[in-house]
Design a protein around this motif. Structure first.
Motif, mmCIF file in Angstrom:
data_model
loop_
_atom_site.group_PDB
_atom_site.id
_atom_site.type_symbol
_atom_site.label_atom_id
_atom_site.label_comp_id
_atom_site.label_asym_id
_atom_site.label_seq_id
_atom_site.Cartn_x
_atom_site.Cartn_y
_atom_site.Cartn_z
ATOM 1 N N PHE A 1 0.842 -1.207 0.000
ATOM 2 C CA PHE A 1 0.000 0.000 0.000
ATOM 3 C C PHE A 1 0.873 1.251 0.000
ATOM 4 N N GLU A 2 0.342 2.315 -0.557
ATOM 5 C CA GLU A 2 0.968 3.627 -0.374
ATOM 6 C C GLU A 2 0.435 4.216 0.912
ATOM 7 N N TRP A 3 1.290 4.813 1.677
ATOM 8 C CA TRP A 3 0.930 5.436 2.958
ATOM 9 C C TRP A 3 0.947 6.952 2.764
ATOM 10 N N ARG A 4 -0.184 7.592 2.997
ATOM 11 C CA ARG A 4 -0.348 8.991 2.595
ATOM 12 C C ARG A 4 -0.540 9.955 3.771
ATOM 13 N N LEU A 5 -0.615 11.236 3.429
ATOM 14 C CA LEU A 5 -0.930 12.292 4.395
ATOM 15 C C LEU A 5 -2.454 12.495 4.429
ATOM 16 N N ALA A 6 -2.930 13.162 5.468
ATOM 17 C CA ALA A 6 -4.370 13.232 5.744
ATOM 18 C C ALA A 6 -5.153 14.135 4.777
ATOM 19 N N GLY A 7 -6.352 13.698 4.465
ATOM 20 C CA GLY A 7 -7.271 14.495 3.650
ATOM 21 C C GLY A 7 -8.443 13.641 3.198
ATOM 22 N N CYS A 8 -9.373 14.267 2.471
ATOM 23 C CA CYS A 8 -10.559 13.545 1.988
ATOM 24 C C CYS A 8 -10.203 12.589 0.846
ATOM 25 N N SER A 9 -9.213 12.993 0.071
ATOM 26 C CA SER A 9 -8.594 12.113 -0.917
ATOM 27 C C SER A 9 -9.588 11.483 -1.890
ATOM 28 N N MET A 10 -9.471 10.184 -2.060
ATOM 29 C CA MET A 10 -10.187 9.455 -3.104
ATOM 30 C C MET A 10 -11.656 9.197 -2.774
ATOM 31 N N CYS A 11 -12.114 9.677 -1.629
ATOM 32 C CA CYS A 11 -13.544 9.550 -1.343
ATOM 33 C C CYS A 11 -14.333 10.336 -2.383
ATOM 34 N N LEU A 12 -13.791 11.496 -2.763
ATOM 35 C CA LEU A 12 -14.477 12.269 -3.798
ATOM 36 C C LEU A 12 -13.539 12.812 -4.864
ATOM 37 N N GLY A 13 -12.248 12.619 -4.687
ATOM 38 C CA GLY A 13 -11.309 12.976 -5.745
ATOM 39 C C GLY A 13 -11.309 14.436 -6.158
ATOM 40 N N MET A 14 -11.391 15.338 -5.186
ATOM 41 C CA MET A 14 -11.213 16.749 -5.557
ATOM 42 C C MET A 14 -9.732 17.086 -5.654
ATOM 43 N N ASN A 15 -8.917 16.253 -5.028
ATOM 44 C CA ASN A 15 -7.464 16.408 -5.153
ATOM 45 C C ASN A 15 -7.016 15.417 -6.245
ATOM 46 N N PRO A 16 -5.711 15.233 -6.445
ATOM 47 C CA PRO A 16 -5.311 14.343 -7.555
ATOM 48 C C PRO A 16 -5.631 12.859 -7.343
ATOM 49 N N ASP A 17 -6.126 12.469 -6.176
ATOM 50 C CA ASP A 17 -6.389 11.046 -5.906
ATOM 51 C C ASP A 17 -7.697 10.613 -6.569
ATOM 52 N N GLN A 18 -7.618 10.324 -7.855
ATOM 53 C CA GLN A 18 -8.803 9.937 -8.617
ATOM 54 C C GLN A 18 -8.557 8.635 -9.363
ATOM 55 N N LEU A 19 -9.631 7.987 -9.710
ATOM 56 C CA LEU A 19 -9.542 6.748 -10.480
ATOM 57 C C LEU A 19 -9.963 7.002 -11.920
ATOM 58 N N GLY A 20 -9.437 6.201 -12.834
ATOM 59 C CA GLY A 20 -9.781 6.325 -14.247
ATOM 60 C C GLY A 20 -11.078 5.603 -14.561
ATOM 61 N N PRO A 21 -11.553 5.757 -15.813
ATOM 62 C CA PRO A 21 -12.790 5.112 -16.235
ATOM 63 C C PRO A 21 -12.708 3.584 -16.088
ATOM 64 N N GLU A 22 -13.763 2.989 -15.597
ATOM 65 C CA GLU A 22 -13.919 1.541 -15.466
ATOM 66 C C GLU A 22 -12.963 0.916 -14.454
ATOM 67 N N VAL A 23 -12.225 1.725 -13.730
ATOM 68 C CA VAL A 23 -11.376 1.179 -12.665
ATOM 69 C C VAL A 23 -12.286 0.826 -11.488
ATOM 70 N N ARG A 24 -12.153 -0.402 -11.029
ATOM 71 C CA ARG A 24 -13.043 -0.907 -9.978
ATOM 72 C C ARG A 24 -12.342 -0.848 -8.622
ATOM 73 N N CYS A 25 -12.992 -0.201 -7.666
ATOM 74 C CA CYS A 25 -12.338 0.069 -6.389
ATOM 75 C C CYS A 25 -13.102 -0.499 -5.200
ATOM 76 N N ALA A 26 -12.386 -1.185 -4.324
ATOM 77 C CA ALA A 26 -12.904 -1.551 -3.003
ATOM 78 C C ALA A 26 -12.608 -0.373 -2.104
ATOM 79 N N SER A 27 -13.658 0.283 -1.625
ATOM 80 C CA SER A 27 -13.463 1.575 -0.969
ATOM 81 C C SER A 27 -14.163 1.642 0.380
ATOM 82 N N THR A 28 -13.480 2.219 1.353
ATOM 83 C CA THR A 28 -14.087 2.378 2.684
ATOM 84 C C THR A 28 -14.839 3.701 2.804
ATOM 85 N N SER A 29 -15.073 4.360 1.677
ATOM 86 C CA SER A 29 -15.721 5.673 1.713
ATOM 87 C C SER A 29 -17.237 5.518 1.840
ATOM 88 N N ASN A 30 -17.990 6.539 1.505
ATOM 89 C CA ASN A 30 -19.417 6.564 1.822
ATOM 90 C C ASN A 30 -20.343 6.665 0.626
#
Lengths: 201, 468
Positions: free
Chosen positions: B402-431
């Motif tokens: 795993f990559e170990w990161r600094l704190a933020g909302c991150s890939m829950c909504l991807g307003m920062n660069p932490d985004q997924l591409g089209p059709e990428v399937r993610c197991a996510s602990t978000s909401n």
């Protein structure tokens, strides 16, 4: 905020249920520090393909509905994120009224703050208005807030409820903050009382 | 006097003014602010020449736009994101509110920072221009999201115009089975009630299974009350709550603590309180769950198969067909046969220390599967990160790939660069598993941290109970 005048307008049908605020305005448009200019991005991912071209199947891209001011939408419209960018985007597109069988709570509140009227109707009433909206630009729906009635293009009248305070504010274009500030005395009295009752707050 | 619910009690103690039509001015004890939904509100104050009414009760922290990569001290590359964070910086300083800037170790997701610093306490009213404000209900605080116009209203007046919601009780009886967590509870409730099931209500979660949860678990449950449509979720404060709050930087101290706790101990629903709606779920019946569609109500036990549109009724038939198309899933496929490409552990739902411990326990000594090309762990705050590093959790995640990161909302909504591409399937602990939520065209399956960790190791959706 503009006053909500009697509206005679084209209504666009969006029967999909659970249209969330991420659909109404995706994240990349939340980076603005202004309220204006979001209309072109409303429903972005449904409205445009990956290359930014219009998707001809999307209702608001069809000539009949480009000038729609009313949305007739499926249940639970506006669910999800609290982003007020959603009503800002709708308003900037020209939507002044959304009709559905239910709305998510925060979106519903946000509409009133921006001069948009969300109307809750029964499933049967929604079916009538959805059919009417399908008629395209030849049909005009009338939304009369003063008398709390929606009229379909062929004259079916559907009454609706609205909170009296919110109705008053919409009809007169009133700013909530100004109204609350008139009650500054009550707020100060409450703060004094609270400082004794719950001093740790 | 008739019995009152916990919600009734908190409400009654915060009505600063009531109009004849029942519209109330509700006094707000804590106003949390982040960079995305506040710039227009501060601008409104500036235009009207109004100050912030209670700057010492207003807490600002940037979280949505901040990069989570280790080079973020160098600044934010994306211009719009940078402008938004700079605007918060300027507004916080100009209006004198409490502020945790990006490089403060206490920075993090606003809903994790508030409780961690002791700003959130039982019996309070807490609002934020963010729907996941419901999180703070775990403390027995009335907490809900508001729009930007309301943010401005609270900044200017420290009150909110409100009408009272109805009372809903959600009782989770008995004990949870092994492998079942708070996330499974909250997703299962939404699965049972639907995303509009809570509309017009404030939910109080109760029952033995809720009582047995840690504060972290309770925050996970309340966090997703909004996904069930409720204005807020609440859990009555108890010894677990008090133990969590005691000693936090902003919590009361000494005699003041005792006075506060005496009041907090009155915050429970009376036996004869009126409930407008009651839902009861047996804790034993809850399984580890995942979502299959694009609405948080699309919940199934991990042992189930992908449903068909014909399994539903009304508007859900078309919605399910659209979801399956978007998610690239075929009805009848076993959920455990669905391969994933990415794993995200973090968010205001599951970015706390206990979440990271749960996930680390699953991945310890293992490697993430080759087909999982993105796997990130994003702690909910700088302090959660430090604690996880001290406990050795970060090393476990890194060793697993795993990559170990600094704190933020991150890939829950991807307003920062932490985004997924089209059709990428993610197991996510978000909401939220909405279309496009983690990046345009991306496919989100919501689940608990333990289930996401198990998926990372197996390379597909997996039953955490089968992980050896």
């Amino acid at each position: 905020m503009d006053k909500f005048e009697k509206l005679t307008a084209i209504a666009a049908p969006m029967p999909l249920i659970n249209i969330d605020t991420d659909m109404i305005i995706p994240k990349q448009f939340l980076k603005t520090i202004k309220r204006s200019g979001l209309g072109v991005s409303a429903f972005y991912e449904m409205r445009y393909d990956m290359d930014g071209n219009e998707n001809p199947d999307f209702v608001l891209n069809q000539d009949a509905y480009r000038d729609a001011s009313i949305l007739v939408a499926g249940d639970n419209f506006g669910c999800g994120s609290s982003r007020e960018h959603a009503p800002w985007a709708l308003l900037d597109f020209g939507i002044k009224c959304v009709i559905s069988t239910s709305f998510a709570d925060i979106f519903f509140n946000n509409c009133f703050k921006n001069g948009i009227l969300p109307i809750v109707v029964t499933p049967d009433q929604l079916a009538i208005l959805m059919d009417d909206a399908q008629k395209g630009s030849n049909a005009r729906m009338v939304v009369d807030l003063e008398n709390q009635v929606v009229e379909s293009s062929d004259g079916v009248q559907i009454p609706f409820d609205v909170d009296p305070h919110r109705k008053h504010c919409l009809l007169n274009g009133l700013d909530d903050i100004g109204l609350t500030m008139e009650k500054a005395g009550a707020i100060e009295a409450f703060e004094t009382q609270m400082a004794e009752a719950r001093p740790w707050v | 006097m008739a019995g009152r619910t916990l919600y009734d009690k908190i409400w009654d103690d915060h009505v600063a003014h009531q109009a004849d039509d029942g519209t109330c001015l509700l006094y707000i004890d804590r106003h949390l602010v982040h960079e995305v939904t506040s710039p227009q509100a501060f601008e409104g104050l500036r235009m009207a020449g109004r100050p912030v009414a209670a700057p010492d009760k207003t807490i600002a922290v940037p979280d949505h736009n901040v990069p989570t990569t280790w080079d973020r001290e160098d600044g934010i590359d994306n211009e719009e994101s940078r402008i938004q964070v700079e605007a918060l910086d300027k507004n916080a300083r100009e209006f004198g509110v409490v502020y945790y800037p990006v490089n403060d170790i206490r920075q993090g997701i606003v809903h994790i920072v508030g409780p961690e610093q002791g700003w959130t306490l039982p019996g309070m009213t807490v609002v934020c221009g963010d729907s996941h404000t419901a999180t703070h209900g775990a403390f027995g605080a009335l907490a809900h999201g508001i729009g930007t116009s309301e943010v401005e209203h609270v900044l200017a007046t420290q009150t909110l115009i409100q009408k009272k919601s109805k009372n809903m009780k959600v009782e989770i009886t008995g004990k949870l089975a092994p492998g079942v967590t708070a996330k499974d509870i909250t997703l299962s409730v939404i699965g049972a009630t639907g995303t509009a099931g809570g509309t017009g209500y404030v939910i109080e979660y109760c029952g033995e299974a809720i009582r047995s949860l840690s504060m972290e678990g309770r925050m996970t449950v309340c966090n997703m009350a909004i996904e069930g449509g409720a204005r807020a979720g609440l859990i009555a404060p108890d010894a677990t709550t008090f133990a969590y709050c005691k000693g936090r930087p902003e919590a009361p101290k000494g005699d003041m603590w005792d006075t506060a706790q005496a009041y907090w101990e009155t915050l429970f629903s009376d036996d004869d309180a009126h409930w407008d709606k009651v839902i009861t779920i047996k804790g034993e019946d809850i399984a580890p769950v995942v979502t299959w569609g694009t609405s948080p109500e699309d919940v199934l036990p991990i042992t189930a198969s992908v449903p068909a549109p014909a399994d539903f009724e009304g508007g859900k038939v078309d919605a399910a067909a659209r979801s399956l198309d978007y998610m690239g899933l075929t009805p009848g496929t076993k959920l455990q046969d669905v391969k994933i490409d990415a794993v995200f552990i973090g968010s205001c739902t599951n970015g706390r220390i206990e979440d990271l411990r749960e996930a680390a326990k699953i991945v310890e000594g293992k490697k993430i599967k080759d087909n999982v090309t993105t796997a990130i762990v994003v702690p909910g705050s700088g302090l959660v990160r430090l604690q996880a590093e001290e406990e050795g959790l970060a090393d476990i995640f890194k060793a697993a790939g795993f990559e170990w990161r600094l704190a933020g909302c991150s890939m829950c909504l991807g307003m920062n660069p932490d985004q997924l591409g089209p059709e990428v399937r993610c197991a996510s602990t978000s909401n939220r598993n909405f279309e496009g939520r983690q990046g345009r065209g991306s496919r989100t399956h919501l689940m608990s941290p333990a289930m996401a960790a198990a998926a990372a190791v197996a390379g597909k959706l997996t039953d955490v109970r089968d992980v050896k």
